[in-house]
Design a protein around this motif. Sequence first.
Motif, mmCIF file in Angstrom:
data_model
loop_
_atom_site.group_PDB
_atom_site.id
_atom_site.type_symbol
_atom_site.label_atom_id
_atom_site.label_comp_id
_atom_site.label_asym_id
_atom_site.label_seq_id
_atom_site.Cartn_x
_atom_site.Cartn_y
_atom_site.Cartn_z
ATOM 1 N N GLY A 42 0.823 -1.205 0.000
ATOM 2 C CA GLY A 42 0.000 0.000 0.000
ATOM 3 C C GLY A 42 0.855 1.253 0.000
ATOM 4 O O GLY A 42 2.075 1.199 -0.110
ATOM 5 N N LEU A 43 0.185 2.378 0.098
ATOM 6 C CA LEU A 43 0.888 3.666 0.095
ATOM 7 C C LEU A 43 1.280 4.059 1.507
ATOM 8 O O LEU A 43 0.478 3.977 2.431
ATOM 9 N N LYS A 44 2.514 4.526 1.625
ATOM 10 C CA LYS A 44 3.001 4.994 2.913
ATOM 11 C C LYS A 44 3.162 6.518 2.840
ATOM 12 O O LYS A 44 3.851 7.033 1.960
ATOM 13 N N PHE A 45 2.559 7.193 3.781
ATOM 14 C CA PHE A 45 2.640 8.655 3.841
ATOM 15 C C PHE A 45 4.078 9.094 4.072
ATOM 16 O O PHE A 45 4.794 8.513 4.890
ATOM 17 N N MET A 46 4.468 10.114 3.334
ATOM 18 C CA MET A 46 5.809 10.669 3.532
ATOM 19 C C MET A 46 5.740 12.094 4.095
ATOM 20 O O MET A 46 6.255 12.368 5.166
ATOM 21 N N CYS B 89 -8.553 1.128 0.883
ATOM 22 C CA CYS B 89 -9.323 2.019 1.747
ATOM 23 C C CYS B 89 -8.350 3.010 2.375
ATOM 24 O O CYS B 89 -7.172 2.715 2.569
ATOM 25 N N ALA B 90 -8.851 4.180 2.679
ATOM 26 C CA ALA B 90 -8.042 5.221 3.302
ATOM 27 C C ALA B 90 -8.873 5.875 4.389
ATOM 28 O O ALA B 90 -10.038 6.203 4.178
ATOM 29 N N THR B 91 -8.283 6.036 5.543
ATOM 30 C CA THR B 91 -8.995 6.648 6.655
ATOM 31 C C THR B 91 -8.461 8.051 6.919
ATOM 32 O O THR B 91 -7.248 8.284 6.904
ATOM 33 N N ALA B 92 -9.376 8.978 7.118
ATOM 34 C CA ALA B 92 -9.014 10.358 7.429
ATOM 35 C C ALA B 92 -9.365 10.631 8.885
ATOM 36 O O ALA B 92 -10.492 10.380 9.318
ATOM 37 N N PHE B 93 -8.400 11.112 9.630
ATOM 38 C CA PHE B 93 -8.635 11.402 11.036
ATOM 39 C C PHE B 93 -7.896 12.676 11.418
ATOM 40 O O PHE B 93 -6.912 13.058 10.773
ATOM 41 N N THR B 103 -4.458 7.939 5.890
ATOM 42 C CA THR B 103 -3.555 6.789 5.790
ATOM 43 C C THR B 103 -4.250 5.692 4.996
ATOM 44 O O THR B 103 -5.468 5.519 5.097
ATOM 45 N N PHE B 104 -3.460 4.969 4.227
ATOM 46 C CA PHE B 104 -3.986 3.967 3.329
ATOM 47 C C PHE B 104 -3.785 2.564 3.861
ATOM 48 O O PHE B 104 -2.813 2.273 4.566
ATOM 49 N N GLY B 105 -4.715 1.690 3.502
ATOM 50 C CA GLY B 105 -4.594 0.287 3.829
ATOM 51 C C GLY B 105 -3.677 -0.428 2.867
ATOM 52 O O GLY B 105 -3.065 0.186 1.991
ATOM 53 N N THR B 106 -3.612 -1.725 3.037
ATOM 54 C CA THR B 106 -2.680 -2.545 2.278
ATOM 55 C C THR B 106 -3.237 -2.999 0.934
ATOM 56 O O THR B 106 -2.508 -3.493 0.100
#
Lengths: 114, 114
Positions: A42-46, B89-93, B103-106
Amino acid sequence: NAGVMQNPRHLVRRRGQEARLRCSPMKGHSHVYWYRQLPEEGLKFMVYLQKENIIDESGMPKERFSAEFPKEGPSILRIQQVVRGDSAAYFCASSPQDRSYGYTFGSGTRLTVV
Amino acid sequence: SQQGEEDPQALSIQEGENATMNCSYKTSINNLQWYRQNSGRGLVHLILIRSNEREKHSGRLRVTLDTSKKSSSLLITASRAADTASYFCATAFSNSGGYQKVTFGTGTKLQVIP
């Protein structure tokens, strides 16, 4: 509206060289986000930037990596002295404001370190 | 880590069947988003569901959110070969810095067989 433009699409660098990745956000978007994606992951935030400001760089490696989003011009992700482990796809996303109502992503830059 | 986890990791179905992907996360969120990524391409935003919503539809997509279980599902009905892609999926917090972080899931790799 050209969307989020990233260049180059593919970049090959030898170990020890510098890599510069560019991202032009969508027109009217002042928030830019960089993510890294390793193969089959998946994508990792930088890093999260606004014009001339780094808001959150918690995902950036402490050394060799830097990012900027100047008043004029694209956002730049810079990797100095690249190593094989830096090989990945680097994606840029933009949004009009910090509301995360859905990002618009660029097509990515695929960095290969040989 | 807030990163979501998708389930299953990979899914293979026949064209015309429905595909269901699940996402679980760990902490409170403002919204949850689903993205699609075709091989070698950037991510495309599909749908966003806010934390106070339970279900949302967009064309052949149906998203549910259960905040008590900290989980979401994405249903693609009457799948087509063109739906073959990875889905994230991506969660916004809201984080301590006063802005929303995504942040994104796998990811789930979906293959639709013609």
